[in-house]
Write a protein that holds these residues in place. Sequence first.
Motif, PDB file in Angstrom:
ATOM      1  N   ILE A 107       0.847  -1.202   0.000  1.00  0.00           N
ATOM      2  CA  ILE A 107       0.000   0.000   0.000  1.00  0.00           C
ATOM      3  C   ILE A 107       0.879   1.247   0.000  1.00  0.00           C
ATOM      4  CG2 ILE A 107      -1.637   1.332   1.384  1.00  0.00           C
ATOM      5  CD1 ILE A 107      -2.846  -1.375   2.260  1.00  0.00           C
ATOM      6  N   VAL A 135      -6.423   5.685   2.817  1.00  0.00           N
ATOM      7  CA  VAL A 135      -6.231   4.286   3.198  1.00  0.00           C
ATOM      8  C   VAL A 135      -7.056   4.002   4.448  1.00  0.00           C
ATOM      9  CG1 VAL A 135      -4.575   2.508   3.872  1.00  0.00           C
ATOM     10  CG2 VAL A 135      -3.890   4.314   2.267  1.00  0.00           C
ATOM     11  N   GLU A 160      -7.966  -1.803   3.338  1.00  0.00           N
ATOM     12  CA  GLU A 160      -7.187  -2.983   3.700  1.00  0.00           C
ATOM     13  C   GLU A 160      -8.000  -3.870   4.639  1.00  0.00           C
ATOM     14  OE1 GLU A 160      -2.950  -4.003   5.999  1.00  0.00           O
ATOM     15  OE2 GLU A 160      -3.729  -1.975   5.969  1.00  0.00           O
TER      16      GLU A 160
END
Lengths: 328, 328
Positions: free
Chosen positions: A71, A87, A153
């Motif tokens: 990432i 994120v 995530e």
Amino acid sequence: MTRSATSATLADDVRSGDRAALARAITLIESRRADHQAQARDLVQELLPHTGHAVRVGITGSPGVGKSTTIDALGMALIGKGHKVAVLAVDPSSARTGGSILGDKTRMARLSAEDDAFIRPSPSSGTLGGVAAKTREAMLLCEAAGFDVVLVETVGIGQSETAVCDMTDFFLALMLPGAGDELQGIKKGLVELADMIAVNKAEGDNLKRAKAAAAEYNAALHILAPRSEHWFPPVVTYSALTGDGIDTLWDKILAHRAAMIACGDFAARRRAQQVKWMWTILDDRLQTRLRSDPAIRGRVRQLEAAVANGETTPAVAADEVAALLERR
Amino acid sequence: MTRSATSATLADDVRSGDRAALARAITLIESRRADHQAQARDLVQELLPHTGHAVRVGITGSPGVGKSTTIDALGMALIGKGHKVAVLAVDPSSARTGGSILGDKTRMARLSAEDDAFIRPSPSSGTLGGVAAKTREAMLLCEAAGFDVVLVETVGIGQSETAVCDMTDFFLALMLPGAGDELQGIKKGLVELADMIAVNKAEGDNLKRAKAAAAEYNAALHILAPRSEHWFPPVVTYSALTGDGIDTLWDKILAHRAAMIACGDFAARRRAQQVKWMWTILDDRLQTRLRSDPAIRGRVRQLEAAVANGETTPAVAADEVAALLERR
């Protein structure tokens, strides 16, 4: 819908791209206080027209596969292309541990220092449904704040992957090359969700093993019927360490997006996700009430035990639970 | 629980193995009349202590794979071993078409003529949840009537396979040898559910292709992480036409049963199925009310559309639906 002063001001600040305001807004969403939750609903409703434009990517992989470094590398590459990258994470275990898979920002050393990146740990309270709902709403806030790429995530445990797949446009599964001959197994549930499988650590001595693993995964996928006739999940190799293949990851994501938009699946998937989300929230509300209302919780537990032991039929027990719900 | 005279007498007749009584009891379960449903609940509750001893096998496969001939051959083999075999089905499409995948008993010519076999078409009304719930209860009645093997057939569409997997101990996926090179794809969802993959038509000219297909499926499964560490889904070939390999199917089913009992997964799976069933029934009840109550249905549809179009947040819509439910 009443437009509370707080949420209105906050909405304007979020839309202006104020990172501190965005962080406050997400904290408001995650709050369990009833008045905060009411404000949060107003806020999301207010910002809703300014959401939906981002590329939403779910990323999963077992611990040690290199999610953070991937990432970090992908995020930096995207910022280099002029994108603003948020994120987020869905980690149901954080509800138990109080920790979070993204709690330690140093795991994304470069990205966390960028003005065009916004990193937020997983909500750490509530059921998986609750955690996922908060992450979804955080995603909307990030979009309203001008972030045009959202990376969500998740750890590869149980239903969390399904929850992330249900809130993103593209689901990316990260794998490791097998050590020697033994190949890391693809979790069966994952095969159904993944829009792409990417084998990390395709570098140096690992390069050959990574290519071999990719070939085997590809062969396995070809024996499975594809989810969409318009997209066959590619299997690629890359290195988060050297950056080799990181651009390919993004190219595939954009290719998938173009294909899905062209055939109409993109809009259909987004619509279906919205409606499914509504029912998930409702179900989570009912479940929460059944678990939290002391008058109900005890009896529900008794019924579950009686059903598990075969003393009561599920139908009879369900009738009683329904009656408990309706009596409120 | 009041023991209504009707259900009590019927329960005794079912337990005595009276096939006509069993058929009447299942019809009672499938009835939508409120008084019938009350009797059905009493009946199942009454018979519950006499259920659970059967080997419960789910069988799926695409149309043309030979489900009927396979069940006919397997059922006859089991009767030859002294078993009593019940054949049920979950076919959600029957709710729409009014037909049923097992409506035509001639599809199982030999089995349907046997006293030790009981064949019942899929319930043809209600949601998938409703159809599955009725099939589950029919399974319990068959067990109470002395049938020690229950085969639950389903067509390979959507959630029906999950529903059947959730009510059985062993889930068998039937496949065909590929025509020439092209291999019939395994549906991804199926990979997660199957305890065994069996390739039919391993006979004559097809034998080679069947073995080749089995080898490829086996290779694919080996790249996937197994669901249980105590059982790796085998891939076998057989011929419903010649009967070759039919005994192997049953041997594998018993081997799986022994392994699951030994590690404790068997009891755990049965208990979990019971509890999940209770929640499924409850959810189905709520869904049904939301869809059937005219006062609610219209508004729910509006909310779903508003959410799909991004005009309302799922959270706001869920709040209103919850309020509609609680106001009743």
